[in-house]
Design a protein around this motif. Structure first.
Motif, PDB file in Angstrom:
ATOM      1  N   ARG A 246       0.845  -1.190   0.000  1.00  0.00           N
ATOM      2  CA  ARG A 246       0.000   0.000   0.000  1.00  0.00           C
ATOM      3  C   ARG A 246       0.888   1.251   0.000  1.00  0.00           C
ATOM      4  O   ARG A 246       2.035   1.222   0.455  1.00  0.00           O
ATOM      5  N   ARG A 247       0.335   2.346  -0.495  1.00  0.00           N
ATOM      6  CA  ARG A 247       1.027   3.628  -0.382  1.00  0.00           C
ATOM      7  C   ARG A 247       0.622   4.258   0.954  1.00  0.00           C
ATOM      8  O   ARG A 247      -0.562   4.516   1.197  1.00  0.00           O
ATOM      9  N   VAL A 248       1.597   4.489   1.803  1.00  0.00           N
ATOM     10  CA  VAL A 248       1.350   4.932   3.173  1.00  0.00           C
ATOM     11  C   VAL A 248       1.763   6.391   3.348  1.00  0.00           C
ATOM     12  O   VAL A 248       2.875   6.781   2.990  1.00  0.00           O
ATOM     13  N   GLY A 249       0.865   7.178   3.898  1.00  0.00           N
ATOM     14  CA  GLY A 249       1.190   8.541   4.297  1.00  0.00           C
ATOM     15  C   GLY A 249       1.442   8.562   5.792  1.00  0.00           C
ATOM     16  O   GLY A 249       0.559   8.172   6.572  1.00  0.00           O
ATOM     17  N   LEU A 250       2.636   8.966   6.209  1.00  0.00           N
ATOM     18  CA  LEU A 250       2.974   8.987   7.629  1.00  0.00           C
ATOM     19  C   LEU A 250       2.688  10.363   8.220  1.00  0.00           C
ATOM     20  O   LEU A 250       3.249  11.366   7.780  1.00  0.00           O
ATOM     21  N   HIS A 251       1.814  10.386   9.213  1.00  0.00           N
ATOM     22  CA  HIS A 251       1.587  11.622   9.957  1.00  0.00           C
ATOM     23  C   HIS A 251       2.500  11.609  11.176  1.00  0.00           C
ATOM     24  O   HIS A 251       2.485  10.666  11.969  1.00  0.00           O
ATOM     25  N   GLN A 252       3.290  12.652  11.337  1.00  0.00           N
ATOM     26  CA  GLN A 252       4.211  12.744  12.466  1.00  0.00           C
ATOM     27  C   GLN A 252       3.602  13.659  13.527  1.00  0.00           C
ATOM     28  O   GLN A 252       3.425  14.848  13.301  1.00  0.00           O
ATOM     29  N   SER A 253       3.281  13.091  14.666  1.00  0.00           N
ATOM     30  CA  SER A 253       2.649  13.882  15.719  1.00  0.00           C
ATOM     31  C   SER A 253       3.638  14.891  16.289  1.00  0.00           C
ATOM     32  O   SER A 253       4.850  14.670  16.309  1.00  0.00           O
ATOM     33  N   CYS A 254       3.108  16.000  16.765  1.00  0.00           N
ATOM     34  CA  CYS A 254       3.957  17.081  17.290  1.00  0.00           C
ATOM     35  C   CYS A 254       4.817  16.615  18.465  1.00  0.00           C
ATOM     36  O   CYS A 254       6.001  16.927  18.546  1.00  0.00           O
ATOM     37  N   HIS A 255       4.205  15.877  19.405  1.00  0.00           N
ATOM     38  CA  HIS A 255       4.960  15.422  20.572  1.00  0.00           C
ATOM     39  C   HIS A 255       6.056  14.446  20.173  1.00  0.00           C
ATOM     40  O   HIS A 255       7.198  14.544  20.635  1.00  0.00           O
ATOM     41  N   GLY A 256       5.704  13.487  19.318  1.00  0.00           N
ATOM     42  CA  GLY A 256       6.687  12.511  18.895  1.00  0.00           C
ATOM     43  C   GLY A 256       7.822  13.134  18.116  1.00  0.00           C
ATOM     44  O   GLY A 256       8.984  12.769  18.255  1.00  0.00           O
ATOM     45  N   LEU A 257       7.481  14.112  17.292  1.00  0.00           N
ATOM     46  CA  LEU A 257       8.482  14.738  16.432  1.00  0.00           C
ATOM     47  C   LEU A 257       9.352  15.728  17.197  1.00  0.00           C
ATOM     48  O   LEU A 257      10.586  15.672  17.132  1.00  0.00           O
ATOM     49  N   ARG A 258       8.718  16.618  17.924  1.00  0.00           N
ATOM     50  CA  ARG A 258       9.447  17.758  18.494  1.00  0.00           C
ATOM     51  C   ARG A 258       9.906  17.567  19.938  1.00  0.00           C
ATOM     52  O   ARG A 258      10.772  18.302  20.404  1.00  0.00           O
ATOM     53  N   GLU A 259       9.335  16.600  20.627  1.00  0.00           N
ATOM     54  CA  GLU A 259       9.793  16.345  21.995  1.00  0.00           C
ATOM     55  C   GLU A 259      10.562  15.033  22.112  1.00  0.00           C
ATOM     56  O   GLU A 259      11.523  14.950  22.866  1.00  0.00           O
ATOM     57  N   LEU A 260      10.163  14.020  21.360  1.00  0.00           N
ATOM     58  CA  LEU A 260      10.863  12.742  21.425  1.00  0.00           C
ATOM     59  C   LEU A 260      11.895  12.577  20.317  1.00  0.00           C
ATOM     60  O   LEU A 260      12.684  11.641  20.343  1.00  0.00           O
ATOM     61  N   ARG A 261      11.872  13.456  19.316  1.00  0.00           N
ATOM     62  CA  ARG A 261      12.806  13.411  18.193  1.00  0.00           C
ATOM     63  C   ARG A 261      12.726  12.079  17.453  1.00  0.00           C
ATOM     64  O   ARG A 261      13.734  11.442  17.139  1.00  0.00           O
ATOM     65  N   LEU A 262      11.499  11.662  17.130  1.00  0.00           N
ATOM     66  CA  LEU A 262      11.314  10.456  16.330  1.00  0.00           C
ATOM     67  C   LEU A 262      11.629  10.692  14.861  1.00  0.00           C
ATOM     68  O   LEU A 262      11.725   9.740  14.086  1.00  0.00           O
ATOM     69  N   GLY A 263      11.775  11.936  14.484  1.00  0.00           N
ATOM     70  CA  GLY A 263      12.131  12.288  13.120  1.00  0.00           C
ATOM     71  C   GLY A 263      12.643  13.704  13.075  1.00  0.00           C
ATOM     72  O   GLY A 263      12.568  14.445  14.056  1.00  0.00           O
ATOM     73  N   SER A 264      13.175  14.095  11.925  1.00  0.00           N
ATOM     74  CA  SER A 264      13.657  15.467  11.748  1.00  0.00           C
ATOM     75  C   SER A 264      12.484  16.368  11.388  1.00  0.00           C
ATOM     76  O   SER A 264      11.492  15.913  10.810  1.00  0.00           O
ATOM     77  N   ASP A 265      12.585  17.645  11.740  1.00  0.00           N
ATOM     78  CA  ASP A 265      11.516  18.582  11.404  1.00  0.00           C
ATOM     79  C   ASP A 265      12.091  19.787  10.677  1.00  0.00           C
ATOM     80  O   ASP A 265      13.295  20.016  10.665  1.00  0.00           O
ATOM     81  N   SER A 266      11.198  20.555  10.084  1.00  0.00           N
ATOM     82  CA  SER A 266      11.630  21.652   9.221  1.00  0.00           C
ATOM     83  C   SER A 266      12.171  22.847   9.994  1.00  0.00           C
ATOM     84  O   SER A 266      12.777  23.737   9.400  1.00  0.00           O
ATOM     85  N   GLU A 267      11.974  22.882  11.314  1.00  0.00           N
ATOM     86  CA  GLU A 267      12.480  24.023  12.086  1.00  0.00           C
ATOM     87  C   GLU A 267      13.984  23.948  12.336  1.00  0.00           C
ATOM     88  O   GLU A 267      14.616  24.954  12.635  1.00  0.00           O
ATOM     89  N   LEU A 268      14.544  22.748  12.239  1.00  0.00           N
ATOM     90  CA  LEU A 268      15.951  22.556  12.558  1.00  0.00           C
ATOM     91  C   LEU A 268      16.726  22.148  11.306  1.00  0.00           C
ATOM     92  O   LEU A 268      16.244  21.361  10.488  1.00  0.00           O
TER      93      LEU A 268
END
Length: 253
Positions: free
Chosen positions: A127-149
Motif C-alpha cells: 500500500r502507499r502509506v502517508g505517515l503523519h508525524q505527531s507534534c509530541h513525537g516529532l518535536r519532543e521525542l525526536r522520532l524524526g527530523s523537522d523543518s524548524e531545525l
C-alpha cells in the motif's frame, strides 16, 4: 528484562486493537517479560495541558509508583511518553524515582529502534502509506527530523517500515505539520482544529496515500473522524496495527 506496557486512556477505551498490536509486536521481537500492570491509570497529560496541575499530580505519582519496578516502560503514544519524559518535574515528590522512570519510558517505535535495535522487519504491506508525524513525537521525542531545525533528515517510524514488501511512502508537501487535534483545543477551537485536520488529509490525498498511519492514536482519532464524516477513501491505522498486519500477527479485540 521486564517491560511494563502502558496503554493510554483513549486506546484502552476506544482502540483496544492498538494495545493488543503493541503487545504482539513486543512479543514478536522478544522484548522480554511484557506485563500490563492493572494499577495503571491516566498519565495526567489532559489535566496538565489544561493547567490543572493539582489534578495531574496524583496521576503522575501513581504512574511512577506503578512502573518503577520495571526495566522499561513502553507505550504506543508519543504524547503520553512526552508527558512522562519532559513534564513530570514538580509533579512527583520522590525526584529520584521520577527521574528513574522518566529515563526508561519509551514510545513503541523508538523502543524497537533505539533500545532493542531491531533490523527493519520483513513483511508484506502493498500500500502507499502517508505517515503523519505527531507534534509530541516529532518535536519532543525526536522520532524524526523537522523543518524548524537544520539537521540531516531522519525518520525512525519510516525506517521501521521500510523493508516491508510492496510498501510505498507518500511524499507529503508538509510532512511535519500539526493535525489540529491538541486535546481540548479541538473542543475550544473546533473550527480551526477541523480546518487544520482537513489540510492534513488533503495533503495525504494529493500524495496518493491509501493508508494514513501515525504513532499517536489521538491524532488519528481526530483525522479519522473527519475522514469518515466526509467519506474520504483513506484507511487509518496506528503504526502498531500496520506493522502487526504486515507481519501476520493475530489481533483480536
Amino acid at each position: 528484562m521486564r517491560v511494563g506496557l502502558f496503554i493510554p486512556c483513549y486506546i484502552d477505551q476506544f482502540y483496544p486493537r492498538v494495545g493488543i498490536a503493541t503487545l504482539r509486536l513486543l512479543e514478536h521481537f522478544h522484548a522480554g517479560d511484557v506485563e500490563f500492570p492493572a494499577a495503571q491509570i491516566c498519565c495526567g497529560q489532559p489535566m496538565a495541558n489544561a493547567g490543572c496541575v493539582a489534578d495531574a499530580r496524583p496521576a503522575a505519582e501513581r504512574f511512577v509508583a506503578t512502573f518503577r519496578p520495571y526495566d522499561y516502560v513502553v507505550a504506543p503514544s508519543g504524547s503520553c511518553v512526552a508527558m512522562v519524559r519532559h513534564h513530570y518535574q514538580g509533579l512527583v515528590a520522590d525526584e529520584a524515582a521520577r527521574a528513574q522512570v522518566q529515563a526508561k519510558t519509551f514510545e513503541l517505535c523508538e523502543f524497537l529502534t533505539d533500545v532493542l535495535q531491531i533490523e527493519p522487519p520483513r513483511g508484506q504491506f502493498p500500500r502507499r502509506v502517508g505517515l503523519h508525524q505527531s507534534c509530541h513525537g516529532l518535536r519532543e521525542l525526536r522520532l524524526g527530523s523537522d523543518s524548524e531545525l537544520n539537521v540531516a533528515p531522519f525518520n525512525k517510524v519510516q525506517r521501521l517500515l521500510a523493508n516491508l514488501e510492496g510498501v510505498e511512502f507518500a511524499r507529503l508537501e508538509r510532512p511535519d505539520e500539526c493535525c489540529g487535534f491538541g486535546g481540548s483545543f479541538a473542543v475550544d477551537e473546533e473550527g480551526v482544529s477541523c480546518m487544520m485536520g482537513r489540510d492534513r488529509i488533503a495533503d495525504h490525498e494529493r500524495a496518493g496515500a491509501e493508508v494514513l498511519a501515525a504513532g499517536d492514536m489521538s491524532c488519528l482519532m481526530h483525522l479519522d473522524g473527519l475522514i469518515r464524516r466526509e467519506r474520504r477513501p483513506l484507511r487509518v491505522l496506528h503504526v502498531a496495527e500496520l506493522l502487526a498486519e504486515a507481519l501476520g500477527l493475530t489481533i483480536s479485540d
